[in-house]
Design a protein around this motif. Structure first.
Motif, PDB file in Angstrom:
ATOM      1  N   GLY A  71       0.819  -1.206   0.000  1.00 64.55           N
ATOM      2  CA  GLY A  71       0.000   0.000   0.000  1.00 64.55           C
ATOM      3  C   GLY A  71       0.849   1.251   0.000  1.00 64.55           C
ATOM      4  N   LYS A  72       1.874   1.267   0.842  1.00 60.61           N
ATOM      5  CA  LYS A  72       2.767   2.428   0.911  1.00 60.61           C
ATOM      6  C   LYS A  72       3.585   2.566  -0.372  1.00 60.61           C
ATOM      7  N   LEU A  73       4.114   1.464  -0.894  1.00 65.13           N
ATOM      8  CA  LEU A  73       4.895   1.529  -2.128  1.00 65.13           C
ATOM      9  C   LEU A  73       4.062   2.078  -3.282  1.00 65.13           C
ATOM     10  N   GLY A  74       2.787   1.657  -3.354  1.00 65.73           N
ATOM     11  CA  GLY A  74       1.921   2.165  -4.416  1.00 65.73           C
ATOM     12  C   GLY A  74       1.644   3.646  -4.275  1.00 65.73           C
ATOM     13  N   ASP A  75       1.474   4.120  -3.037  1.00 64.94           N
ATOM     14  CA  ASP A  75       1.252   5.549  -2.808  1.00 64.94           C
ATOM     15  C   ASP A  75       2.470   6.378  -3.215  1.00 64.94           C
ATOM     16  N   VAL A  76       3.660   5.807  -3.026  1.00 67.91           N
ATOM     17  CA  VAL A  76       4.896   6.558  -3.270  1.00 67.91           C
ATOM     18  C   VAL A  76       5.348   6.439  -4.725  1.00 67.91           C
ATOM     19  N   PHE A  77       5.350   5.222  -5.268  1.00 65.91           N
ATOM     20  CA  PHE A  77       5.955   4.998  -6.584  1.00 65.91           C
ATOM     21  C   PHE A  77       4.952   4.795  -7.708  1.00 65.91           C
ATOM     22  N   GLY A  78       3.688   4.698  -7.393  1.00 66.51           N
ATOM     23  CA  GLY A  78       2.688   4.467  -8.437  1.00 66.51           C
ATOM     24  C   GLY A  78       2.179   3.040  -8.396  1.00 66.51           C
ATOM     25  N   VAL A 122      -4.033  -5.627  -2.526  1.00 67.23           N
ATOM     26  CA  VAL A 122      -4.019  -4.203  -2.189  1.00 67.23           C
ATOM     27  C   VAL A 122      -4.003  -3.341  -3.444  1.00 67.23           C
ATOM     28  N   SER A 123      -3.129  -3.673  -4.397  1.00 66.70           N
ATOM     29  CA  SER A 123      -2.935  -2.819  -5.570  1.00 66.70           C
ATOM     30  C   SER A 123      -4.134  -2.840  -6.499  1.00 66.70           C
ATOM     31  N   VAL A 124      -4.787  -3.992  -6.630  1.00 65.35           N
ATOM     32  CA  VAL A 124      -5.965  -4.055  -7.501  1.00 65.35           C
ATOM     33  C   VAL A 124      -7.087  -3.196  -6.929  1.00 65.35           C
ATOM     34  N   GLY A 125      -7.355  -3.334  -5.623  1.00 67.69           N
ATOM     35  CA  GLY A 125      -8.403  -2.528  -5.015  1.00 67.69           C
ATOM     36  C   GLY A 125      -8.123  -1.042  -5.109  1.00 67.69           C
ATOM     37  N   ALA A 126      -6.880  -0.645  -4.841  1.00 66.41           N
ATOM     38  CA  ALA A 126      -6.519   0.769  -4.919  1.00 66.41           C
ATOM     39  C   ALA A 126      -6.560   1.276  -6.358  1.00 66.41           C
ATOM     40  N   SER A 127      -6.204   0.423  -7.325  1.00 65.69           N
ATOM     41  CA  SER A 127      -6.265   0.824  -8.735  1.00 65.69           C
ATOM     42  C   SER A 127      -7.694   1.113  -9.164  1.00 65.69           C
ATOM     43  N   LEU A 128      -8.630   0.277  -8.736  1.00 68.56           N
ATOM     44  CA  LEU A 128     -10.040   0.540  -9.051  1.00 68.56           C
ATOM     45  C   LEU A 128     -10.482   1.862  -8.441  1.00 68.56           C
ATOM     46  N   GLY A 129      -9.976   2.168  -7.246  1.00 66.10           N
ATOM     47  CA  GLY A 129     -10.301   3.432  -6.606  1.00 66.10           C
ATOM     48  C   GLY A 129      -9.772   4.633  -7.369  1.00 66.10           C
ATOM     49  N   GLU A 130      -8.677   4.457  -8.106  1.00 63.23           N
ATOM     50  CA  GLU A 130      -8.107   5.564  -8.888  1.00 63.23           C
ATOM     51  C   GLU A 130      -8.770   5.689 -10.258  1.00 63.23           C
ATOM     52  N   LEU A 131      -9.294   4.588 -10.760  1.00 60.87           N
ATOM     53  CA  LEU A 131      -9.878   4.614 -12.108  1.00 60.87           C
ATOM     54  C   LEU A 131     -11.310   5.136 -12.127  1.00 60.87           C
ATOM     55  N   PHE A 132     -12.035   4.965 -11.026  1.00 63.72           N
ATOM     56  CA  PHE A 132     -13.463   5.283 -11.029  1.00 63.72           C
ATOM     57  C   PHE A 132     -13.854   6.069  -9.782  1.00 63.72           C
ATOM     58  N   THR A 133     -14.937   6.834  -9.925  1.00 62.39           N
ATOM     59  CA  THR A 133     -15.550   7.418  -8.740  1.00 62.39           C
ATOM     60  C   THR A 133     -16.169   6.295  -7.917  1.00 62.39           C
ATOM     61  N   ASP A 190      -3.462   2.287 -17.418  1.00 61.73           N
ATOM     62  CA  ASP A 190      -2.974   3.666 -17.456  1.00 61.73           C
ATOM     63  C   ASP A 190      -3.319   4.368 -16.148  1.00 61.73           C
ATOM     64  N   LEU A 191      -2.350   4.455 -15.270  1.00 62.50           N
ATOM     65  CA  LEU A 191      -2.514   5.130 -13.989  1.00 62.50           C
ATOM     66  C   LEU A 191      -1.424   6.181 -13.842  1.00 62.50           C
ATOM     67  N   PRO A 192      -1.686   7.239 -13.079  1.00 63.39           N
ATOM     68  CA  PRO A 192      -0.676   8.284 -12.916  1.00 63.39           C
ATOM     69  C   PRO A 192       0.565   7.763 -12.222  1.00 63.39           C
ATOM     70  N   ARG A 193       1.729   8.175 -12.725  1.00 62.30           N
ATOM     71  CA  ARG A 193       2.975   7.841 -12.042  1.00 62.30           C
ATOM     72  C   ARG A 193       3.260   8.907 -10.997  1.00 62.30           C
ATOM     73  N   ARG A 194       3.841   8.479  -9.926  1.00 61.04           N
ATOM     74  CA  ARG A 194       4.163   9.430  -8.862  1.00 61.04           C
ATOM     75  C   ARG A 194       5.428   8.979  -8.156  1.00 61.04           C
ATOM     76  N   PRO A 371      -8.543  10.534   1.802  1.00 59.69           N
ATOM     77  CA  PRO A 371      -7.874  11.420   0.859  1.00 59.69           C
ATOM     78  C   PRO A 371      -7.130  10.599  -0.197  1.00 59.69           C
ATOM     79  N   ALA A 372      -6.949  11.175  -1.386  1.00 56.42           N
ATOM     80  CA  ALA A 372      -6.292  10.439  -2.466  1.00 56.42           C
ATOM     81  C   ALA A 372      -4.903   9.961  -2.065  1.00 56.42           C
ATOM     82  N   ALA A 373      -4.180  10.762  -1.278  1.00 54.80           N
ATOM     83  CA  ALA A 373      -2.825  10.399  -0.885  1.00 54.80           C
ATOM     84  C   ALA A 373      -2.777   9.174   0.020  1.00 54.80           C
ATOM     85  N   ASP A 374      -3.891   8.861   0.662  1.00 54.57           N
ATOM     86  CA  ASP A 374      -3.932   7.727   1.595  1.00 54.57           C
ATOM     87  C   ASP A 374      -4.666   6.520   1.024  1.00 54.57           C
TER      88      ASP A 374
END
Length: 433
Positions: A71-78, A122-133, A190-194, A371-374
């Motif tokens: 979860g933390k790695l995805g928040d930091v590195f994408g 973790v990453s699949v659930g968070a990815s869906l959260g970034e792709l859709f409202t 296609d997700l934002p890199r960070r 929040p999006a950052a969390d």
């Protein structure tokens, strides 16, 4: 809230990526349960019962301990890079298990598999959260739930069939072609890199992993070690600049209640699957006993789809975990009192409806208020809670099983009752559009 909406990435363009996401979850969950009917063969080949226990436990422990890290790695590195890395690690572990020359090598492969699975959930659930409202994502979380639940309940069936047809190693090697398909599909995601510059919380990761391991093993020494690690973890996380699991998240009542409910749901609905498979094999072989789980699996699928559609239309979600725990209680009470296979299967169908209403609704609810950052940390917290419950379930229910199969059902009653009470503590917050 800063959610990416489907007008930016049309659903049609997302189909390959969504296929990769759902296939990844399916494989990760399938391997948590697929060994259930293969374990006797594995133990017989390696000449002892040590592998019998650890082949399952190693996977669950590794997945639980690594979830917050991903979860933390995805928040930091994408999210995409972390997701691809987790899937590659899972496939490497699958190859190691399939070629294992010894019990120790097999267990090491299961650790690698489990470490990859923690990142997939973790990453699949968070990815869906970034792709859709949240409202748009409800139906996709419904499909997530179907993949998750069908894999968990179909695992014993697939394990029995594959072991009978091609040997126990096939249950691991079959992941390779399917996993490569998932990798190819995920390349289109296609997700934002960070990249956020912040010190990584290695101490928090180590302490949390130690606490999870200690509580899951359920021995006096391990529990004591887990309690000490958990206490130190709280102190360290309060001072950490970028904590792996920010304690401030627990100020949000939705998150706190969802975490507790996830532990209870994981314990009751996922931790009991192996014992339900054993219960249904009492007068049948592994394959036939596994097939008796199919009606329950179909019930999980139906309730997941219905829950996703209702939540997407109304934005209300509190009814789902409440109904889930109530139906679960009714089903277990029925299993304690009814006789005859048709009535038992009817109770298991009700149990399946209960499981499908709970598995991903809580993840949606928490991501709606975060929040999006969390978002990654929130997804990790809920998945960690569910994984912890899933890991505790087989261990605790194993003790209850010594009192007879009905001992398992008696042990589930207080867990589901506590879940029903807890579900009424969920705050009333509609999912936003």
């Amino acid at each position: 809230m800063d959610f990416l909406v489907s007008t930016i990435a049309p659903p049609r363009a997302l189909k390959p990526a969504l296929t990769g996401l759902f296939l990844s979850v399916f494989l990760a969950m399938l391997d948590a349960q697929v060994v259930a009917t293969a374990l006797p063969r594995i133990a017989a080949e390696f000449g002892g019962t040590g592998a019998y226990a650890w082949v399952t436990t190693a996977y669950l422990l590794a997945g639980s301990a690594t979830a917050p890290l991903y979860g933390k790695l995805g928040d930091v590195f994408g999210r995409k890079r972390v997701l691809l890395g987790a899937l590659a690690l899972f496939l490497l572990g699958s190859l190691a298990c399939g070629l294992a020359p010894s019990a120790a090598f097999l267990i090491a492969g299961r650790v690698l598999q489990g470490a990859g699975s923690g990142g997939l959930f973790v990453s699949v659930g968070a990815s869906l959260g970034e792709l859709f409202t949240p409202r748009e994502g409800a139906k996709y979380f419904g499909w997530f739930s179907i993949c998750f639940a069908v894999a968990s309940l179909a695992g014993p069936v697939a394990g029995g069939l594959l072991t009978g047809l091609a040997g126990w190693r096939s249950i691991f090697l079959v992941n390779l072609p399917l996993g490569l398909v998932a990798l190819a599909c995920l390349k289109t995601l296609d997700l934002p890199r960070r990249r956020r510059e912040a010190p990584f919380d290695f101490a928090g990761v180590l302490l949390l992993g130690t606490a999870i391991t200690g509580f899951t093993l359920l021995t006096p020494w391990s529990i004591a070690l887990g309690a000490v690690a958990a206490g130190v973890f709280v102190v360290v996380e309060r001072r950490a600049e970028a904590p792996v699991l920010p304690l401030r998240l627990f100020r949000d009542r939705t998150f706190t209640v969802s975490v507790l409910l996830s532990v209870l749901a994981g314990f009751a609905f996922l931790g009991s699957v192996n014992y339900l498979a054993v219960f249904l094999q009492a007068d049948a072989g592994p394959a036939e006993g596994g097939l008796r789980l199919v009606p329950m699996t179909l019930a999980v699928s139906v309730s997941s789809v219905v829950a996703g559609k209702v939540i997407a239309r109304t934005g209300a979600y509190r009814w789902a975990p409440r109904s889930s725990m109530a139906l679960g209680l009714l089903a277990v009470l029925g299993l304690l009192t009814v006789d005859g296979l048709p009535l038992v299967l009817a109770c298991l169908v009700v149990f399946g409806f209960a499981a499908g209403l709970n598995l991903q609704v809580l993840a949606m609810a928490t991501q709606n208020t975060a929040p999006a950052a969390d978002r990654g940390a929130v997804a990790a917290g809920v998945n960690l809670a569910r994984a912890l419950g899933s890991a505790l379930g087989p261990v605790a229910l194993g003790f209850a099983y010594h009192a007879g199969t009905h001992g398992v059902f008696l042990a589930l009653l207080p867990v589901l009752a506590l879940g029903l009470v807890t579900a009424f503590a969920l705050p009333h917050v509609l999912l936003s559009r």
